[in-house]
Design an enzyme around this catalytic site. Structure first.
Site, PDB file in Angstrom:
ATOM      1  N   LYS A 103      36.449  -2.987  76.679  1.00 11.83           N
ATOM      2  CA  LYS A 103      36.695  -3.741  75.933  1.00 11.83           C
ATOM      3  C   LYS A 103      36.047  -5.427  75.163  1.00 11.83           C
ATOM      4  CE  LYS A 103      40.365  -5.488  78.955  1.00 11.83           C
ATOM      5  NZ  LYS A 103      41.559  -5.299  79.699  1.00 11.83           N
ATOM      6  N   TYR A 129      29.124 -38.688  71.794  1.00 11.23           N
ATOM      7  CA  TYR A 129      30.375 -38.252  70.571  1.00 11.23           C
ATOM      8  C   TYR A 129      30.930 -39.443  71.748  1.00 11.23           C
ATOM      9  CZ  TYR A 129      30.036 -35.644  67.332  1.00 11.23           C
ATOM     10  OH  TYR A 129      29.017 -35.020  66.117  1.00 11.23           O
TER      11      TYR A 129
HETATM   12  C1  LIG Z   1      40.855  -5.129  80.748  1.00 14.83           C
HETATM   13  C2  LIG Z   1      41.733  -3.683  81.529  1.00 14.83           C
HETATM   14  C3  LIG Z   1      41.018  -3.073  82.597  1.00 14.83           C
HETATM   15  C4  LIG Z   1      40.020  -3.497  83.199  1.00 14.83           C
HETATM   16  O1  LIG Z   1      40.169  -5.021  84.250  1.00 14.83           O
HETATM   17  P1  LIG Z   1      39.172  -5.463  85.419  1.00 14.83           P
HETATM   18  O2  LIG Z   1      40.241  -6.273  85.474  1.00 14.83           O
HETATM   19  O3  LIG Z   1      38.377  -6.433  84.220  1.00 14.83           O
HETATM   20  O4  LIG Z   1      38.734  -4.434  86.257  1.00 14.83           O
HETATM   21  C5  LIG Z   1      41.309  -1.933  83.173  1.00 14.83           C
HETATM   22  N1  LIG Z   1      42.230  -1.663  82.234  1.00 14.83           N
HETATM   23  C6  LIG Z   1      43.566  -1.927  81.538  1.00 14.83           C
HETATM   24  C7  LIG Z   1      44.984  -2.385  80.752  1.00 14.83           C
HETATM   25  C8  LIG Z   1      43.205  -3.378  81.211  1.00 14.83           C
HETATM   26  O5  LIG Z   1      43.668  -3.826  80.410  1.00 14.83           O
END
Ligand SMILES: *Cc1c(COP(=O)(O)O)cnc(C)c1O
Length: 345
Positions: free
Chosen positions: A33, A242
């Site tokens: 994602k 800045y």
């Molecule tokens: C983001 C997510 C993961 C992966 O989590 P990590 O901590 O990055 O390994 C797995 N399952 C769900 C539902 C998530 O939202």
């Protein structure tokens, strides 16, 4: 080259996936994602598919459609946000599998895409996504009649192994799913490290693949080099940037590098972060601005072509600590201006 270079070590990524896979007796998926945690979902997923990953997870259908084009028809792509209003064509067109989160989503899915595969996400106490227990009791019969591929949940505190929430959620998950005969998935990176009770049939690591905590044995995956635009000498008492936020206490040499908060280099790094030239630390001085950062290279004794912010001397989590955040945020903030390089043949 005038933009920073973000180098992604796909061999290290693949090694991290294999290492996490070898910790369990079950199948290992991959969470890509947020554009593969900022590194580019297509390249990341293609390499993991080569390595043997067959199930990929994204947050929303739009990400799934991009991923489908990159991966071709074979791998399964799951969407955590489930089947939202208006998703039907995207889910069908890209053959995405929604992880349904509520009775409303289940009804929408069965009505608008009958016969289209789905999974079920259950809330076991995190109170973010998934069927509440009462709703699951009501809808489980209907859902199970339509053969969900997976029953899943997500741990809220898995990066703290001793947190009581872990065994609490495990217990709830078992009570909600035992004996239903559907394959199960509970663990992301943190849950994999909690041991076999948490593994079930499939794991869903994200951050560990990209070299982040809590998988502290991971190989580093990212390197970020920022090119030096110019160098100048300052007399004692002169100021930088800045707000005149930094003042030279000695005759100093300052390098201005290309990169700033518009590239995800958080402004909270101002006056606190350290760049590296090889092993030699060079302190960031003054404020991080939109496109530029100033670095004290007085002790370096030479004008470098570039300075390294993420690399062997400083990983994603170390930089995150300086900014008061977590590795996830450092990675997913990495902006679109970098030239992304990788070591795919
Ligand atoms: C983001 C997510 C993961 C992966 O989590 P990590 O901590 O990055 O390994 C797995 N399952 C769900 C539902 C998530 O939202």
């Amino acid at each position: 080259m005038s933009t920073g270079a973000l180098t992604i070590d796909l061999d290290a990524l693949a090694a991290n996936w294999r290492a996490l896979d070898s910790m369990t007796a079950c199948e290992t998926g991959a969470v890509v994602k947020a554009d593969g945690y900022g590194l580019g979902a297509p390249r990341v997923a293609r390499r993991l598919a080569q390595e043997g990953a067959r199930r990929f997870f994204v947050a929303v259908a739009e990400e799934g459609a991009v991923l489908r084009r990159a991966l071709g028809p074979e791998p399964e792509i799951y969407v955590f946000s489930g089947h939202m209003e208006g998703d039907g064509r995207k889910l069908a067109g890209a053959a995405l599998i929604p992880m349904l989160n509520s009775i409303e989503q289940l009804a929408r899915h069965l009505e608008s895409l009958p016969g289209h595969a789905f999974g079920i996400q259950l809330d076991t106490g995190m109170n973010r996504l998934g069927f509440e227990w009462a709703d699951w009791s009501e809808a489980a019969g209907i859902a199970l009649d339509h053969d969900p591929l997976w029953l899943t949940s997500h741990l809220a505190c898995a990066d703290e192994p001793d947190h009581g929430m872990n065994s609490y959620q495990l217990d709830i998950f078992r009570q909600m799913t035992d004996g239903l005969g559907v394959p199960r998935s509970l663990s992301a990176t943190g849950g994999i490290l909690l041991g076999p009770d948490y593994h079930f049939d499939l794991t869903r690591p994200g951050i560990g693949l990209y070299g982040g905590h809590p998988f502290d044995a991971a190989q580093p995956v990212v390197r970020l080099d920022l090119p030096v635009v110019q160098c100048r000498n300052l007399m004692e008492g002169e100021v930088v940037g800045y707000g005149n936020a930094w003042q030279a206490e000695r005759p100093s040499r300052i390098a201005t590098v290309s990169g700033g908060y518009a590239d995800g280099l958080l402004r909270a790094l101002s006056g606190r972060a350290t760049f590296y030239h090889g092993d030699t630390p060079c302190p960031l001085v003054g404020r991080v601005s939109m496109d530029l950062i100033t670095v004290d290279i007085t002790d370096l004794g030479t004008d470098p072509d570039f300075l390294t912010l993420l690399g062997p001397a400083q990983g994603v989590d170390a930089l995150a600590r300086v900014a008061g955040t977590i590795g996830y945020e450092v990675l997913t903030s990495l902006g679109s201006r970098y030239t992304r390089l990788d070591n795919s043949g």
